[in-house]
Motif scaffolding. Structure first.
Motif, short mmCIF file in Angstrom:
data_model
loop_
_atom_site.label_atom_id
_atom_site.label_comp_id
_atom_site.label_asym_id
_atom_site.label_seq_id
_atom_site.Cartn_x
_atom_site.Cartn_y
_atom_site.Cartn_z
N ASP A 1 11.70 -1.48 -3.73
CA ASP A 1 10.46 -0.87 -4.20
C ASP A 1 9.67 -1.82 -5.10
O ASP A 1 10.24 -2.66 -5.80
N ASP A 2 8.34 -1.67 -5.07
CA ASP A 2 7.45 -2.39 -5.97
C ASP A 2 6.28 -1.46 -6.27
O ASP A 2 5.25 -1.49 -5.58
N VAL A 3 6.46 -0.62 -7.28
CA VAL A 3 5.44 0.38 -7.61
C VAL A 3 4.15 -0.28 -8.08
O VAL A 3 3.06 0.08 -7.61
N PRO A 4 4.17 -1.25 -9.02
CA PRO A 4 2.91 -1.86 -9.45
C PRO A 4 2.12 -2.48 -8.30
O PRO A 4 0.89 -2.36 -8.26
N LYS A 5 2.80 -3.14 -7.38
CA LYS A 5 2.11 -3.76 -6.24
C LYS A 5 1.43 -2.69 -5.39
O LYS A 5 0.29 -2.87 -4.94
N THR A 6 2.12 -1.59 -5.16
CA THR A 6 1.57 -0.52 -4.33
C THR A 6 0.35 0.11 -5.00
O THR A 6 -0.68 0.34 -4.36
N LEU A 7 0.45 0.38 -6.30
CA LEU A 7 -0.67 0.99 -7.01
C LEU A 7 -1.87 0.06 -7.05
O LEU A 7 -3.03 0.50 -6.92
N ALA A 8 -1.62 -1.23 -7.23
CA ALA A 8 -2.72 -2.20 -7.23
C ALA A 8 -3.41 -2.24 -5.87
O ALA A 8 -4.65 -2.34 -5.78
N ALA A 9 -2.64 -2.15 -4.80
CA ALA A 9 -3.22 -2.13 -3.46
C ALA A 9 -4.05 -0.87 -3.23
O ALA A 9 -5.09 -0.90 -2.58
N MET A 10 -3.60 0.26 -3.80
CA MET A 10 -4.37 1.49 -3.69
C MET A 10 -5.70 1.37 -4.43
O MET A 10 -6.74 1.78 -3.93
N ASP A 11 -5.66 0.78 -5.62
CA ASP A 11 -6.89 0.58 -6.39
C ASP A 11 -7.88 -0.31 -5.64
O ASP A 11 -9.09 -0.08 -5.68
N ALA A 12 -7.35 -1.31 -4.95
CA ALA A 12 -8.22 -2.26 -4.24
C ALA A 12 -8.97 -1.61 -3.09
O ALA A 12 -10.01 -2.14 -2.67
N LEU A 13 -8.48 -0.48 -2.59
CA LEU A 13 -9.16 0.19 -1.48
C LEU A 13 -10.32 1.06 -1.93
O LEU A 13 -11.04 1.62 -1.09
N GLY A 14 -10.50 1.21 -3.24
CA GLY A 14 -11.65 1.97 -3.74
C GLY A 14 -11.39 3.46 -3.79
O GLY A 14 -10.26 3.91 -3.98
N SER A 15 -12.46 4.24 -3.58
CA SER A 15 -12.37 5.69 -3.76
C SER A 15 -11.71 6.35 -2.55
O SER A 15 -11.80 5.87 -1.42
N GLY A 16 -11.06 7.46 -2.84
CA GLY A 16 -10.39 8.24 -1.80
C GLY A 16 -9.39 9.17 -2.45
O GLY A 16 -9.15 9.12 -3.66
N VAL A 17 -8.80 10.03 -1.65
CA VAL A 17 -7.78 10.95 -2.15
C VAL A 17 -6.43 10.25 -2.07
O VAL A 17 -5.96 9.96 -0.97
N PRO A 18 -5.79 9.96 -3.22
CA PRO A 18 -4.56 9.16 -3.20
C PRO A 18 -3.31 9.99 -2.92
O PRO A 18 -3.09 11.04 -3.52
N LEU A 19 -2.49 9.48 -2.02
CA LEU A 19 -1.17 10.04 -1.72
C LEU A 19 -0.15 8.92 -1.81
O LEU A 19 -0.46 7.76 -1.51
N ILE A 20 1.08 9.27 -2.16
CA ILE A 20 2.17 8.29 -2.17
C ILE A 20 3.34 8.85 -1.37
O ILE A 20 3.71 10.01 -1.52
N VAL A 21 3.89 8.00 -0.51
CA VAL A 21 5.09 8.36 0.24
C VAL A 21 6.14 7.29 -0.03
O VAL A 21 5.84 6.09 -0.07
N SER A 22 7.37 7.73 -0.25
CA SER A 22 8.47 6.81 -0.49
C SER A 22 9.76 7.51 -0.10
O SER A 22 9.86 8.74 -0.19
N HIS A 23 10.75 6.74 0.29
CA HIS A 23 12.01 7.37 0.69
C HIS A 23 12.65 8.10 -0.48
O HIS A 23 12.95 9.29 -0.41
N SER A 24 12.89 7.41 -1.57
CA SER A 24 13.58 8.00 -2.71
C SER A 24 12.58 8.53 -3.73
O SER A 24 11.63 7.83 -4.10
N PRO A 25 12.81 9.73 -4.26
CA PRO A 25 11.93 10.24 -5.31
C PRO A 25 12.15 9.57 -6.66
O PRO A 25 11.41 9.86 -7.61
N ASP A 26 13.12 8.68 -6.76
CA ASP A 26 13.38 8.02 -8.04
C ASP A 26 12.24 7.11 -8.48
O ASP A 26 12.24 6.63 -9.62
#
Length: 285
Positions: free
Chosen positions: A174-199
């Motif tokens: 996992d790399d949460v900061p990388k994923t969140l940064a990529a989401m920010d780079a896409l601009g506006s939208g309704v954000p969802l996150i999917v991951s195997h482990s809820p940890d």
């Protein structure tokens, strides 16, 4: 044979019958059709004029013999199309390489049933720990060949949604900061996150419309008054199962479709989640 010995043999036979019946019940639970659980999430910044969207979460298909051959999974996938999802999120563990498996399938066989799924916004997969332990590159190749999008600390915009896929925490990918940064780079939208482990949830710490995960199997084998043997989470039962709210965001953790280690389920039927996202309704209408 004396009477005492006959009594012992009778009790042993009775215990053997009860044990067999218990195992048979657990296997039946593991191979039943999934329960469809539903929820609605109101989104404050829902795009004007955008109709609600139906998000289908499934996880932990664990294709392997005897309980989850590809034919069974294909039948389940075809049946889920009746729910008319707009987007399907698959939260990892496509395969099972358990030692007690009666058959281990090829990556192509494991992935093929997902071709039965139909959703206007497509199918998105994040890998699980068993996928990484099995053949991650081959699984990804097969998924992409079918047109399924695989997200490993990556993000994609689908209609009004920005979907961040965090790779598996349990196996250390996992790399949460990388994923969140990529989401920010896409601009506006309704954000969802999917991951195997809820940890990964405590590390997100930002408002999203929903976090979707699996991995825990909701315990898979649970006992009355005792609970589950394990949720395979460093947070115990904190993110164990179901529809939760924490850090101001909705969290959905599914029980999965297949099994891990033993092809048995007790008090934890297979399930999927159908979550409807739409505008938040205020008390005054």
């Amino acid at each position: 044979m004396n009477a005492k010995r006959r009594r012992w043999l009778w009790w042993l036979a009775l215990l053997a019958v009860l044990g067999f019946a218990l195992l048979a019940r657990g296997y039946w639970n593991a191979t039943r059709d999934p329960v469809v659980r539903t929820a609605t999430v109101g989104v404050t910044a829902w795009p004007e004029g955008q109709p609600p969207l139906r998000i289908l979460l499934l996880s932990d298909t664990h294709v392997a013999g005897p309980d989850m051959p590809p034919e069974r999974l294909a039948r389940i996938m075809a049946g889920l199309n009746r729910l008319r999802p707009d987007l399907v999120l698959v939260a990892g563990d496509l395969v099972s390489e358990k030692r007690l498996a009666t058959r281990i399938y090829t990556p192509r066989d494991v992935v093929a049933p997902l071709a039965e799924l139909h959703a206007p916004l497509g199918v998105v997969v994040t890998p699980g720990n068993h996928d990484h332990w099995f053949a991650p590159d081959a699984l990804r190749d097969e998924l992409e060949r079918l047109g399924v999008r695989v997200l490993q600390n990556e993000t994609i915009k689908l209609g009004p949604l920005i979907v961040g896929g965090i790779d598996d925490d349990y196996s250390g990918h996992d790399d949460v900061p990388k994923t969140l940064a990529a989401m920010d780079a896409l601009g506006s939208g309704v954000p969802l996150i999917v991951s195997h482990s809820p940890d990964v949830i405590p590390a997100i710490r930002r408002p999203v419309a929903g976090v979707f995960a699996g991995h825990t199997h909701c315990g898979q084998i649970r006992f009355p008054f005792v609970g589950a043997i394990t949720y395979v989470s460093r947070y115990g039962d904190r993110f164990a199962c179901g529809d939760m709210t924490e850090y101001g965001q909705r969290i959905f953790v599914g029980a999965g479709l297949g099994t891990s280690i033993l092809p048995l389920r007790f008090l934890t039927p297979p399930d999927v989640w159908l979550v409807t996202l739409g505008p938040r309704v205020t008390p005054d209408g």
